[in-house]
Structure formats: structure tokens, C-alpha cells
Design an enzyme around this catalytic site. Structure first.
Site, PDB file in Angstrom:
ATOM      1  N   HIS A  68       0.822  -1.214   0.000  1.00 51.20           N
ATOM      2  CA  HIS A  68       0.000   0.000   0.000  1.00 51.20           C
ATOM      3  C   HIS A  68       0.859   1.268   0.000  1.00 51.20           C
ATOM      4  O   HIS A  68       0.532   2.245  -0.682  1.00 51.20           O
ATOM      5  CB  HIS A  68      -0.968  -0.019   1.189  1.00 51.20           C
ATOM      6  CG  HIS A  68      -2.042  -1.048   1.027  1.00 51.20           C
ATOM      7  ND1 HIS A  68      -2.357  -1.979   1.996  1.00 51.20           N
ATOM      8  CD2 HIS A  68      -2.865  -1.328  -0.025  1.00 51.20           C
ATOM      9  CE1 HIS A  68      -3.322  -2.764   1.547  1.00 51.20           C
ATOM     10  NE2 HIS A  68      -3.642  -2.399   0.317  1.00 51.20           N
ATOM     11  N   ASP A 162      -5.037  -0.167  -8.599  1.00 48.98           N
ATOM     12  CA  ASP A 162      -4.733  -1.143  -7.545  1.00 48.98           C
ATOM     13  C   ASP A 162      -5.667  -2.338  -7.738  1.00 48.98           C
ATOM     14  O   ASP A 162      -6.648  -2.521  -7.017  1.00 48.98           O
ATOM     15  CB  ASP A 162      -4.969  -0.468  -6.184  1.00 48.98           C
ATOM     16  CG  ASP A 162      -4.756  -1.416  -5.022  1.00 48.98           C
ATOM     17  OD1 ASP A 162      -5.068  -1.010  -3.881  1.00 48.98           O
ATOM     18  OD2 ASP A 162      -4.308  -2.555  -5.235  1.00 48.98           O
ATOM     19  N   ASP A 165      -4.972  -9.484 -10.331  1.00 49.41           N
ATOM     20  CA  ASP A 165      -4.127  -9.859 -11.478  1.00 49.41           C
ATOM     21  C   ASP A 165      -4.889  -9.691 -12.787  1.00 49.41           C
ATOM     22  O   ASP A 165      -6.123  -9.670 -12.798  1.00 49.41           O
ATOM     23  CB  ASP A 165      -3.679 -11.322 -11.321  1.00 49.41           C
ATOM     24  CG  ASP A 165      -2.883 -11.525 -10.029  1.00 49.41           C
ATOM     25  OD1 ASP A 165      -2.959 -12.624  -9.457  1.00 49.41           O
ATOM     26  OD2 ASP A 165      -2.242 -10.554  -9.582  1.00 49.41           O
TER      27      ASP A 165
HETATM   28  N1  SAM Z   1      -3.089  -6.086  -3.655  1.00 53.65           N
HETATM   29  C1  SAM Z   1      -3.930  -6.823  -4.569  1.00 53.65           C
HETATM   30  C2  SAM Z   1      -3.129  -7.430  -5.695  1.00 53.65           C
HETATM   31  O1  SAM Z   1      -2.027  -6.964  -5.967  1.00 53.65           O
HETATM   32  O2  SAM Z   1      -3.648  -8.401  -6.278  1.00 53.65           O
HETATM   33  C3  SAM Z   1      -5.006  -5.930  -5.086  1.00 53.65           C
HETATM   34  C4  SAM Z   1      -5.865  -5.464  -3.963  1.00 53.65           C
HETATM   35  S1  SAM Z   1      -7.445  -4.914  -4.290  1.00 53.65           S
HETATM   36  C5  SAM Z   1      -8.329  -5.927  -3.185  1.00 53.65           C
HETATM   37  C6  SAM Z   1      -7.898  -5.519  -5.891  1.00 53.65           C
HETATM   38  C7  SAM Z   1      -9.274  -4.999  -6.236  1.00 53.65           C
HETATM   39  O3  SAM Z   1      -9.471  -4.877  -7.651  1.00 53.65           O
HETATM   40  C8  SAM Z   1     -10.424  -5.915  -5.761  1.00 53.65           C
HETATM   41  O4  SAM Z   1     -11.089  -5.293  -4.685  1.00 53.65           O
HETATM   42  C9  SAM Z   1     -11.324  -6.077  -7.000  1.00 53.65           C
HETATM   43  O5  SAM Z   1     -12.710  -6.048  -6.671  1.00 53.65           O
HETATM   44  C10 SAM Z   1     -10.886  -4.879  -7.829  1.00 53.65           C
HETATM   45  N2  SAM Z   1     -11.210  -4.969  -9.262  1.00 53.65           N
HETATM   46  C11 SAM Z   1     -10.968  -5.988 -10.127  1.00 53.65           C
HETATM   47  N3  SAM Z   1     -11.425  -5.677 -11.358  1.00 53.65           N
HETATM   48  C12 SAM Z   1     -11.954  -4.411 -11.284  1.00 53.65           C
HETATM   49  C13 SAM Z   1     -12.575  -3.528 -12.222  1.00 53.65           C
HETATM   50  N4  SAM Z   1     -12.748  -3.880 -13.512  1.00 53.65           N
HETATM   51  N5  SAM Z   1     -12.976  -2.307 -11.786  1.00 53.65           N
HETATM   52  C14 SAM Z   1     -12.796  -1.935 -10.478  1.00 53.65           C
HETATM   53  N6  SAM Z   1     -12.228  -2.733  -9.539  1.00 53.65           N
HETATM   54  C15 SAM Z   1     -11.810  -3.956  -9.943  1.00 53.65           C
END
Ligand code: SAM
Length: 287
Positions: A68, A162, A165
Site C-alpha cells: 500500500h 490497484d 491480477d
Molecule cells: N493487492 C492486490 C493485488 O495486488 O492483487 C489488489 C488489492 S485490491 C483488493 C484488488 C481490487 O481490484 C479488488 O477489490 C477487486 O474487486 C478490484 N477490481 C478488479 N477488477 C476491477 C474492475 N474492472 N474495476 C474496479 N475494480 C476492480
């Protein structure tokens, strides 16, 4: 020392790399199938609480500060004077908390597709959501790809991607046309940062392709900053910065040194060191 893994261990296997990572777990705390992904939370013996999305480690209490801080502070100390920040993804709110430490920031809009992630973080990772009540914070729950399509041109100083994958709902966040829309959204002098996977596993693939796509999208400079992240594949992760008319290989060192808020990993020295990539990465990135 190897110990036969029984069911008191959680193991994430990275089959394409023939490696894995395990944590000793003591209790399952939460399990929900949202409209987008499977979310689980476990208590662990030594890493505090653990969040998984679709079976992949997202964060733990013990080491999320590494990720973070490196997803927020390099970009914010690279931009000349960040006031308007957008976070795509980031539903656990750890990056949001770091961004809000910058008193010059006037508004942060976070767009995560899945509200279940933020709800779980409020219950099981309260330290990460402690700043969510800040009047500068706006939390939206929709697809980041669609939100960027509708947002107005030249309205943002820093964009932080953020995301999970580049598979499933996050796949679109790594495509060049999405990066081009982010470029359009940024003011001149704007900075974008995207979590860019493992330097050891992905320098010659995902990271190299992302940097090439950032340039195709119109960004004038890129910089990949490696950092340790024990719970992610290979234990080594990265954030890739892209500049719109600003060189992201330089940063406001004086401001970093004078930061009046708590930091556990990021510093001017860490930032400077991360900008100096090891020779193997230069070779694989075909700089
Ligand atoms: N630290 C983590 C990693 O490196 O894998 C990422 C943390 S954060 C929890 C990842 C976030 O991306 C999730 O909460 C997921 O819901 C969000 N996410 C995935 N696809 C997305 C999209 N198209 N639009 C917005 N958020 C998205």
C-alpha cells in the site's frame, strides 16, 4: 525445513512457475461469493488476518504496508502537486488510507467493482478502512473500465490502478485502450501507477508489455519500482509509474524527506533505490 502440509495450512500454488506460498491458518472468518469473485478471510498463526480473492492472496495484516505504501507514495511524491486522485480497484482501502495522509490532496475517488471487498475490509481489516470517513474520500462501486469511459478529460492528477491480477474482472485494466483513456483523464503533468506483478516472474512478459502499452497509450515516461511482498508470487512485487509530460524517473526528494506522517517502508532512499533497476530487469524490459 519441510513439513507435510495438512489442512491447517493455506497454500496458493503458482502452477505456471512451479512454486507456492503457504500460511498456517487457525480459523476461517468469512466466505462470500459476490457477483464478481469469491472472497474469503482467514485468521493466521503469524500474519494476522488473510484476505483471498478467487483463491489468490490479496493481503495480510502483517505485510500489506509494503504494497500500500509503494502503490501510493512514489506516484504522489513524483507529481508536482497532487490534488485530485483516482484509485481504480483498491477495495480493501489500504491504498486510500496512504493517499489521504497527503494533506495537499483535496479529493480521492475510489472505484472498486465489488463492494463485498470493502465490507469485508471494514469487518476484518479495520486499520485499513480507518480513513474512509475522511470528507475528501469518495467510494464508488462499479467497473473501473466503465467509470473511466464516462469521466471528464483532463480532470485528474494521479491515477492508481490497484487491481487484482490481469484475469477476470481486472483483465480490462491492463489493456492499452484502457490505459489510453486514463491518459486522456489525466491533466498535463499527471502520473499513473499500476500494480505490475513480479519482477522475477514477469519482467519479460507482463511488465515489459505494460510499459510498452503505457507508451502506446501516450505516456512519455515509465518507471518500474520493485519492492518486497512476501505473500505474493516470488515474494517480490512491483509498481509501474507512467508520466504524462513528466519524467517519472525523478521525484520530489525534499518533500519525501519532510513528510509529516507515519511510514513503515517508503522513504526517499527506498524510492531512489527502486528507480535503479537490476541489470537482469533492464535486459528483460528491453529498455
Ligand atoms: N493487492 C492486490 C493485488 O495486488 O492483487 C489488489 C488489492 S485490491 C483488493 C484488488 C481490487 O481490484 C479488488 O477489490 C477487486 O474487486 C478490484 N477490481 C478488479 N477488477 C476491477 C474492475 N474492472 N474495476 C474496479 N475494480 C476492480
Amino acid at each position: 525445513m519441510s513439513e507435510r502440509l495438512d489442512d491447517s495450512w493455506f497454500t496458493e500454488i503458482f502452477s505456471s512457475e512451479g512454486s507456492a506460498f503457504s500460511l498456517k491458518v487457525t480459523e476461517k472468518l468469512h466466505d462470500v461469493q459476490s457477483a464478481y469473485q469469491h472472497l474469503e478471510v482467514y485468521a493466521t498463526e503469524t500474519f494476522g488476518n488473510l484476505m483471498l480473492l478467487d483463491g489468490c492472496v490479496m493481503l495480510t495484516d502483517r505485510d500489506n504496508f509494503l504494497y500500500h505504501e509503494m502503490m501510493a507514495h512514489p506516484a504522489l511524491f513524483t507529481h508536482a502537486d497532487p490534488k485530485r486522485v483516482v484509485i481504480i480497484g483498491g477495495g480493501d482501502c489500504g491504498t486510500l488510507r496512504e493517499v489521504l495522509k497527503h494533506s495537499g490532496v483535496e479529493k480521492v475517488t475510489q472505484i472498486d467493482i465489488d463492494e463485498e471487498v470493502t465490507k469485508a475490509s471494514e469487518r476484518f481489516f479495520p486499520a485499513l478502512t480507518a480513513s474512509n470517513g475522511d470528507p475528501r474520500a469518495e467510494l464508488l462501486f462499479e467497473d473501473g473500465v466503465k467509470w473511466v469511459d464516462a469521466a471528464s478529460e483532463g480532470s485528474v492528477d494521479v491515477i492508481i490502478i490497484d487491481s487484482t491480477d490481469p484475469v477476470g474482472p481486472a483483465e480490462g485494466l491492463f489493456k492499452v485502450d484502457f490505459l489510453a483513456k486514463c491518459h486522456r483523464l489525466l491533466r498535463e503533468g499527471g502520473v499513473m501507477v499500476q500494480q505490475s506483478e513480479s519482477p522475477l516472474y514477469h519482467s519479460g512478459s507482463i511488465i515489459r508489455e505494460l510499459r510498452e502499452d503505457m507508451k502506446k497509450a501516450g505516456f512519455t515516461s515509465v518507471a518500474t519500482l520493485p519492492f518486497p511482498q512476501p505473500v505474493y508470487p516470488s515474494g517480490w512485487w512491483s509498481a509501474t509509474l507512467a508520466g504524462k509530460g513528466v519524467d517519472v524517473n525523478a521525484f520530489r526528494e525534499d518533500a519525501t524527506g519532510g513528510a509529516d506522517f507515519a511510514l513503515d517502508y517508503y522513504s526517499a532512499g527506498i524510492h531512489r533505490g527502486a528507480l535503479s533497476l537490476p541489470p537482469f530487469m533492464h535486459r528483460l524490459l528491453k529498455d
